[in-house]
Design a protein around this motif. Sequence first.
Motif, mmCIF file in Angstrom:
data_model
loop_
_atom_site.group_PDB
_atom_site.id
_atom_site.type_symbol
_atom_site.label_atom_id
_atom_site.label_comp_id
_atom_site.label_asym_id
_atom_site.label_seq_id
_atom_site.Cartn_x
_atom_site.Cartn_y
_atom_site.Cartn_z
ATOM 1 N N ASP A 11 0.863 -1.255 0.128
ATOM 2 C CA ASP A 11 0.322 -0.003 -0.112
ATOM 3 C C ASP A 11 0.736 1.091 0.186
ATOM 4 O OD1 ASP A 11 0.598 0.722 2.743
ATOM 5 O OD2 ASP A 11 -1.447 -0.272 3.844
ATOM 6 N N ALA A 12 0.148 2.470 -0.319
ATOM 7 C CA ALA A 12 1.105 3.801 -0.082
ATOM 8 C C ALA A 12 1.879 4.240 0.800
ATOM 9 C CB ALA A 12 0.166 4.589 -0.382
ATOM 10 N N LYS A 13 1.642 3.169 2.027
ATOM 11 C CA LYS A 13 2.533 3.043 3.293
ATOM 12 C C LYS A 13 3.554 2.308 3.203
ATOM 13 C CE LYS A 13 -1.377 6.124 5.867
ATOM 14 N NZ LYS A 13 -2.219 6.071 7.273
ATOM 15 N N GLY A 14 3.636 1.574 2.716
ATOM 16 C CA GLY A 14 4.346 0.425 2.651
ATOM 17 C C GLY A 14 4.332 -0.853 2.928
ATOM 18 N N ARG A 15 3.215 -0.892 3.479
ATOM 19 C CA ARG A 15 2.375 -2.159 4.486
ATOM 20 C C ARG A 15 2.244 -3.209 2.945
ATOM 21 N NH1 ARG A 15 -1.559 1.177 7.806
ATOM 22 N NH2 ARG A 15 -2.349 1.826 5.420
ATOM 23 N N VAL A 16 2.147 -4.720 3.697
ATOM 24 C CA VAL A 16 2.040 -5.842 3.051
ATOM 25 C C VAL A 16 1.163 -6.462 3.503
ATOM 26 C CG1 VAL A 16 3.840 -6.133 2.732
ATOM 27 C CG2 VAL A 16 2.798 -6.653 0.987
ATOM 28 N N SER A 17 0.150 -6.880 3.283
ATOM 29 C CA SER A 17 -0.304 -8.683 3.743
ATOM 30 C C SER A 17 0.927 -9.691 4.022
ATOM 31 C CB SER A 17 -1.599 -9.013 3.051
ATOM 32 O OG SER A 17 -2.690 -7.911 3.829
ATOM 33 N N MET A 18 0.382 -9.680 5.201
ATOM 34 C CA MET A 18 1.312 -11.748 4.858
ATOM 35 C C MET A 18 1.018 -12.159 4.825
ATOM 36 S SD MET A 18 4.347 -13.177 6.028
ATOM 37 C CE MET A 18 5.923 -11.869 6.776
ATOM 38 N N PRO A 19 1.359 -13.260 4.433
ATOM 39 C CA PRO A 19 0.275 -14.566 3.760
ATOM 40 C C PRO A 19 -0.090 -15.386 4.476
ATOM 41 C CG PRO A 19 2.326 -14.708 2.134
ATOM 42 C CD PRO A 19 2.315 -13.451 2.883
ATOM 43 N N ALA A 20 -1.176 -15.723 5.324
ATOM 44 C CA ALA A 20 -1.736 -16.133 6.487
ATOM 45 C C ALA A 20 -1.179 -18.006 7.185
ATOM 46 C CB ALA A 20 -2.686 -16.776 6.479
ATOM 47 N N LYS A 21 -0.296 -18.316 5.931
ATOM 48 C CA LYS A 21 0.743 -19.473 6.189
ATOM 49 C C LYS A 21 1.825 -19.238 6.731
ATOM 50 C CE LYS A 21 -2.500 -23.126 3.990
ATOM 51 N NZ LYS A 21 -2.415 -23.979 4.450
ATOM 52 N N PHE A 22 2.433 -18.097 6.326
ATOM 53 C CA PHE A 22 3.415 -17.761 6.594
ATOM 54 C C PHE A 22 3.125 -16.927 8.247
ATOM 55 C CE2 PHE A 22 5.850 -16.348 2.192
ATOM 56 C CZ PHE A 22 6.289 -17.693 1.937
ATOM 57 N N ARG A 23 2.338 -15.903 8.533
ATOM 58 C CA ARG A 23 1.642 -16.124 9.999
ATOM 59 C C ARG A 23 2.034 -16.706 10.430
ATOM 60 N NH1 ARG A 23 -3.139 -13.273 8.840
ATOM 61 N NH2 ARG A 23 -2.945 -12.445 6.524
ATOM 62 N N ASP A 24 1.535 -17.734 10.346
ATOM 63 C CA ASP A 24 1.088 -19.157 11.220
ATOM 64 C C ASP A 24 2.878 -19.685 11.872
ATOM 65 O OD1 ASP A 24 -0.977 -19.096 11.223
ATOM 66 O OD2 ASP A 24 -2.095 -20.138 9.635
ATOM 67 N N SER A 25 3.614 -19.797 10.196
ATOM 68 C CA SER A 25 5.126 -20.398 10.845
ATOM 69 C C SER A 25 5.799 -19.467 11.173
ATOM 70 C CB SER A 25 5.721 -20.486 9.558
ATOM 71 O OG SER A 25 4.899 -22.112 9.151
ATOM 72 N N LEU A 26 5.718 -18.086 11.459
ATOM 73 C CA LEU A 26 6.539 -17.504 11.968
ATOM 74 C C LEU A 26 6.117 -16.605 12.802
ATOM 75 C CD1 LEU A 26 6.938 -14.875 9.010
ATOM 76 C CD2 LEU A 26 8.813 -16.484 9.214
ATOM 77 N N GLY A 27 5.438 -16.877 13.493
ATOM 78 C CA GLY A 27 4.037 -16.572 14.764
ATOM 79 C C GLY A 27 4.520 -14.293 14.819
ATOM 80 N N GLY A 28 4.252 -14.063 15.841
ATOM 81 C CA GLY A 28 4.601 -12.549 15.779
ATOM 82 C C GLY A 28 5.854 -11.800 15.431
ATOM 83 N N GLN A 29 6.787 -11.803 15.938
ATOM 84 C CA GLN A 29 7.984 -11.269 16.154
ATOM 85 C C GLN A 29 8.811 -12.083 15.165
ATOM 86 O OE1 GLN A 29 9.104 -10.311 19.526
ATOM 87 N NE2 GLN A 29 8.855 -7.914 18.815
ATOM 88 N N PHE A 30 9.114 -11.554 13.689
ATOM 89 C CA PHE A 30 10.591 -12.282 13.347
ATOM 90 C C PHE A 30 11.327 -11.279 12.705
ATOM 91 C CE2 PHE A 30 6.942 -10.683 10.421
ATOM 92 C CZ PHE A 30 7.277 -9.939 9.583
ATOM 93 N N VAL A 31 12.806 -10.984 11.736
ATOM 94 C CA VAL A 31 13.875 -10.350 11.711
ATOM 95 C C VAL A 31 13.280 -10.511 9.681
ATOM 96 C CG1 VAL A 31 15.791 -10.216 11.506
ATOM 97 C CG2 VAL A 31 14.847 -10.991 12.881
ATOM 98 N N PHE A 103 5.489 -12.853 -1.880
ATOM 99 C CA PHE A 103 6.767 -14.465 -1.194
ATOM 100 C C PHE A 103 6.781 -15.137 -1.842
ATOM 101 C CE2 PHE A 103 3.830 -10.863 0.576
ATOM 102 C CZ PHE A 103 4.244 -10.852 2.472
ATOM 103 N N ILE A 104 7.681 -16.030 -1.161
ATOM 104 C CA ILE A 104 8.541 -16.478 -1.937
ATOM 105 C C ILE A 104 9.036 -18.016 -0.642
ATOM 106 C CG2 ILE A 104 10.478 -17.849 -3.449
ATOM 107 C CD1 ILE A 104 8.053 -16.364 -4.414
ATOM 108 N N GLY A 105 8.184 -18.878 -0.515
ATOM 109 C CA GLY A 105 8.874 -19.959 0.790
ATOM 110 C C GLY A 105 10.231 -20.724 0.023
ATOM 111 N N MET A 106 11.292 -20.643 1.040
ATOM 112 C CA MET A 106 12.310 -21.583 1.149
ATOM 113 C C MET A 106 12.409 -21.907 2.501
ATOM 114 S SD MET A 106 13.501 -20.281 -1.293
ATOM 115 C CE MET A 106 15.198 -20.091 -1.339
ATOM 116 N N CYS A 107 10.963 -22.587 3.218
ATOM 117 C CA CYS A 107 11.664 -23.749 4.019
ATOM 118 C C CYS A 107 12.378 -22.678 5.392
ATOM 119 C CB CYS A 107 12.364 -24.642 3.908
ATOM 120 S SG CYS A 107 12.183 -26.370 4.463
ATOM 121 N N ASP A 108 13.545 -22.590 5.651
ATOM 122 C CA ASP A 108 14.196 -22.148 6.859
ATOM 123 C C ASP A 108 13.621 -20.517 6.632
ATOM 124 O OD1 ASP A 108 16.169 -21.112 4.731
ATOM 125 O OD2 ASP A 108 17.348 -21.489 6.399
#
Length: 141
Positions: A11-31, A103-108
């Motif tokens: 979006d115009a503010k630089g935000r993007v939706s994180m894929p739901a499948k990735f959200r589940d794997s990453l948890g609330g915080q990530f790098v 968004f491309i999943g690379m396993c780890d």
Amino acid sequence: MLIGKYFHNVDAKGRVSMPAKFRDSLGGQFVLSCGRGQCLQIYSMDEWEKFMNELLALKGSDANKLRKAIFSNSVDCEIDAQGRILLPSEYRDFAKISREVAFIGMCDHAEIWDKATWDKQTEDPDFTPEGIEALMEKLGL
């Protein structure tokens, strides 16, 4: 596990939706970090710690340069209540991200590419069924 590919718009503010499948794997915080090949990389906190320990174990001036480049271009991220993350402008500039991202999943870890850049990569013969088979044979899989 981070696998699959997903396409979203920034979006115009630089935000993007994180894929739901990735959200589940990453948890609330990530790098979020500037990665190889003109993309951004996303690491769960556990995977970031493993990667960070590998970097810290390297010795010499080249290792120090690499640590400076990676650590200074990495940031802690959180997913907002709408499931979005902020891609800071300097990170979008690094990856030449305009509007649509892949968004491309690379396993780890996962990667975020400008969709046009990603599409160009998939035109490589290694992305064809024959190319994948040849690479698997070459690597003994």
